[in-house]
Design a protein around this motif. Structure first.
Motif, short mmCIF file in Angstrom:
data_model
loop_
_atom_site.label_atom_id
_atom_site.label_comp_id
_atom_site.label_asym_id
_atom_site.label_seq_id
_atom_site.Cartn_x
_atom_site.Cartn_y
_atom_site.Cartn_z
N ASP A 142 -12.00 -45.07 -52.87
CA ASP A 142 -11.66 -44.61 -54.09
C ASP A 142 -11.32 -45.52 -55.62
N ALA A 143 -10.26 -46.26 -55.08
CA ALA A 143 -10.16 -47.26 -56.70
C ALA A 143 -11.09 -47.60 -56.58
N THR A 144 -12.63 -47.98 -56.82
CA THR A 144 -13.45 -48.63 -56.90
C THR A 144 -14.10 -47.69 -58.57
N GLY A 145 -13.84 -46.48 -58.32
CA GLY A 145 -14.36 -45.69 -58.91
C GLY A 145 -15.56 -45.64 -58.97
N GLU A 146 -16.05 -46.04 -58.64
CA GLU A 146 -17.62 -45.82 -58.05
C GLU A 146 -18.27 -44.34 -56.42
N VAL A 147 -17.27 -43.69 -56.44
CA VAL A 147 -17.27 -42.80 -55.04
C VAL A 147 -16.69 -42.02 -55.49
#
Length: 747
Positions: A107-112
């Motif tokens: 979730d922290a990647t911002g890609e999902v």
């Protein structure tokens, strides 16, 4: 009759003559055509095949519903969290911590988006040792593979902190990236290496750099022009990447072959003492005609793919047809112009140690020796050669076709395949669930919601699924997605039975009872089944179209019922032998280790029909060329056996060179890691090799020797057929051949 006193007829002869007389104009027109085709094609852009048009049946209906609703399905990803030694369960604190860490990291990647915990969705294996964290990639699913790397690294970071657990990611985006990284360069290297390989073989065949470059240059320009034409045509018939790859393969093969036939005949006539102008006219009238007959036959064979109703096949057929037509036109127009322009300079760049090999009568000593034995005992030769080919073809009787699963396609060469197998083992069908696309007037209506719940319950109680069955609503579009893991998992036969249960039993008893509800079932297993069903229905019309039209073309081209029949039979025998080799190697595993194909166990569904069409077309290259030369020798007054020997041994060099090029190009694709591409490459290479040796070198001459004058038989009731026979130059023709009763031989 003087050396220059010629009067020729026919399209090939007239085209070659005009091009030789207007050589700069012919070259200029060709260059302009290639440039315009590429320029207009680039400006027009290429229309890709839509997912909704890929298949018919329920898969098509589901894709159409999604497309009409404007729903863009994201690329879904799954992270498997699994105890390595079975000591931890999903209820243990360490396991829960790992799951929480995965959820937080991705979730922290911002890609999902839509990250779900297995404790909320119930995606925990029955044994309690495995769980699935699920989420979707943001943005366009087609480009998700380009954005998934940060997510993969986040999962790897969690794995490092939890050594007692196996934490691995799999999904559409991660598989896309893995395959692009592993096999993208593989494909490019194969395509790029095909041209140098062809050039190297031509250098050996001609012994001169310029002569070798001419066929390659013409083939490449034909491919370039066809690429532009494909973009233009895609606005009426959408194209895809597979069509482009097949077009490149076929274009290089036939483009080089046609030039090879033409150029070798021109050189042969010059070696026999003809002046350059006459040699070129004879080549145009003989080899040029063979190129047109062969090209039209190949185009007809390729057109058979248009009858499948499958978008990918239609794209492949149209692309192949276009490149063959362009290569054929180039061979009988710009090639004579280039040869006229080059003159003696075509021999430039001589390779000294090949000089002696490429000079002489043009007859092959090896094939002369083989033909001597074949013509001495034609019946024995037919029985032995046909028996051998039937024995090779025998395994094809038990051919099993299916869409290859991930582990069949790639084996254990990639870590993601092992992840795929572990997910399927812990959650049967979970990695590729069936998707039920439910469309209703009001998806939140009480009867619709009740039917959805009943479907969910009965999908498990019927034995089609072990769950969990997930329902995802799109309220604004009144559509629901129902994801059903199928019992059978990666075993497509068992998963197919589960799908049939869903379609024929569960759906009619639940969703089928609500008025106004559509519920097509799609997914990998459904797509495979729908593809197989449609392909099975296309086999008969495609087979009939190709065989009937090829027969008609051979009948018109040679005005011989016998030649037309033997052509079809020999080509079918060649295709059958190719099928037998495919089944023996890839299904039964005989010698599979030699091509890296252990454990495949099946032939990919689309390959048999594809091979039939391609091989039937390409086989005509050699057949038309050899039979034309035999007929030409018979027309000059030689006896049938002498004409057969002359035709085979004088064409042996060019047929061998052409076959070696095709085998080498196809074999390159046989070295790829993807089993489907390996099967295609091996099948094509084996068939061409058999066709150029056993069929053309043994079986064809033996059959023609047995038939004798009956080779040229045309019933009186067919004499009304138009005369499209050979375009020889008068100086190449001796007195007309007559039979024992003084009648003109109908050759």
């Amino acid at each position: 009759m003087g050396n220059r006193d010629t009067r020729v007829r026919g399209l090939a002869a007239r085209a070659g003559g005009w091009s030789a007389r207007h050589r700069w104009a012919a070259v200029g027109i060709w260059v302009l055509f290639v440039v315009l085709a590429m320029g207009i094609g680039s400006a027009a852009g290429t229309v890709e095949v839509k997912e909704s048009d890929q298949l018919k049946g329920e898969t098509h209906t589901a894709a159409r519903i999604i497309e009409d609703a404007g729903i863009e399905e994201p690329a879904s990803e799954t992270v498997l969290v699994q105890s390595r030694d079975g000591s931890l369960k999903a209820t243990d604190p360490a396991f829960r911590d790992a799951v929480a860490a995965v959820v937080k990291a991705v979730d922290a990647t911002g890609e999902v988006t839509d990250v779900t915990s297995p404790y909320d969705t119930g995606t925990i294996a029955k044994d309690g040792h495995s769980a699935l964290v699920q989420f979707d990639m943001r943005g366009d699913s087609d480009t998700a593979g380009e954005r998934v790397e940060p997510v993969l690294k986040a999962v790897e970071g969690v794995q490092k902190d939890h050594a007692s657990l196996r934490i691995e990611e799999i999904g559409g985006a991660s598989m896309m990236k893995t395959f692009d990284d592993a096999f993208g360069d593989d494909f490019k290297q194969a395509e790029y290496s095909a041209v140098p390989v062809a050039l190297g073989i031509l250098l050996i065949a001609f012994g001169a750099l310029v002569a070798a470059l001419v066929p390659v240059a013409l083939a490449i320009t034909a491919i370039m022009a066809t690429m532009g034409l494909m973009s233009i045509v895609s606005h009426f018939q959408p194209m895809d990447d597979t069509a482009s790859s097949v077009m490149l393969l076929v274009g290089l093969a036939v483009g080089v072959d046609y030039c090879l036939f033409y150029l070798r005949r021109e050189r042969e006539e010059r070696a026999a003492g003809r002046d350059p102008e006459t040699a070129l006219r004879i080549a145009a009238a003989t080899s040029g005609r063979a190129v047109i007959v062969s090209g039209v036959t190949v185009c007809v064979a390729m057109a058979g793919m248009l009858f499948t109703g499958l978008a990918t096949f239609e794209a492949m057929g149209l692309a192949s047809l276009m490149v063959v037509a362009v290569a054929m036109i180039g061979s009988v127009t710009v090639l004579p112009a280039l040869l006229s322009l080059l003159g003696e300079r075509v021999e430039k760049g001589r390779i000294p140690f090949l000089r002696r090999r490429t000079q002489g009568s043009g007859e092959s000593r090896f094939w002369s020796a083989v033909l001597k034995g074949v013509l001495a005992r034609p019946l024995v030769s037919v029985l032995v050669a046909a028996g051998a080919l039937l024995a090779i073809a025998a395994p094809a009787i038990g051919m099993k076709t299916q869409n290859l699963t991930l582990d069949q396609e790639f084996g254990d060469s990639l870590p993601i395949v092992q992840t795929y197998n572990r997910v399927n083992e812990a959650f049967p069908g979970g990695s590729e669930p069936a998707e039920v696309i439910v469309k209703a007037d009001d998806i939140n209506a009480a009867d619709v919601k009740a039917a959805l719940e009943k479907f969910k319950e009965q999908a498990v109680s019927s034995g089609a699924s072990r769950g969990p069955v997930e329902i995802k609503l799109h309220d604004a579009q009144n559509i629901a997605y129902v994801y059903v893991p199928l019992v059978g998992g990666s075993d497509l036969d068992k998963a197919g039975e589960s799908l049939t249960t869903l379609r024929d039993e569960v759906r009619p008893a639940t969703l089928g009872k609500v008025d106004g509800v559509e519920a097509p079932i799609t997914g990998q297993v459904a797509g495979s089944q729908d593809f197989n069903d449609q392909l099975a229905g296309a086999v008969a019309p495609v087979f009939a179209f190709v065989v009937v039209f090829a027969f008609a073309l051979m009948l018109l081209s040679f005005r011989s019922l016998t030649v037309a029949i033997t052509s079809i039979v020999l080509n079918l025998l060649s295709v059958g032998a190719a099928y037998g080799i495919l089944v023996a190697v890839f299904q039964h595993g005989w010698g599979a280790s030699l091509v890296g194909a252990e454990g495949v166990g099946a032939i990919i569904t689309w390959l048999p029909l594809f091979l039939f069409v391609i091989l039937f077309g390409l086989s005509m290259d050699y057949h038309v060329f050899v039979v034309s030369r035999i007929r030409e020798a018979r027309l000059r007054g030689r006896s049938t056996n002498d004409a057969i020997k002359h035709g085979v041994v004088t064409t042996a060099g060019v047929v061998t060179s052409a076959a070696v090029i095709m085998v080498a190009v196809f074999a390159i694709f046989g070295t790829l890691s993807m089993q489907s591409m390996k099967q295609m490459g091996v099948g094509l290479a084996a068939a061409v090799l058999i066709d150029a040796t056993i069929i053309r070198g043994v079986l064809l001459p033996a059959v023609m020797a047995l038939l004798g004058e009956r080779n040229w038989y045309l019933p009186k009731w067919l004499h009304w057929l138009p005369d499209l026979t050979h375009d020889e130059s008068p100086e190449a023709i001796a007195p007309v051949a007559r039979d024992d009763e003084g009648e003109r031989v109908g050759v």
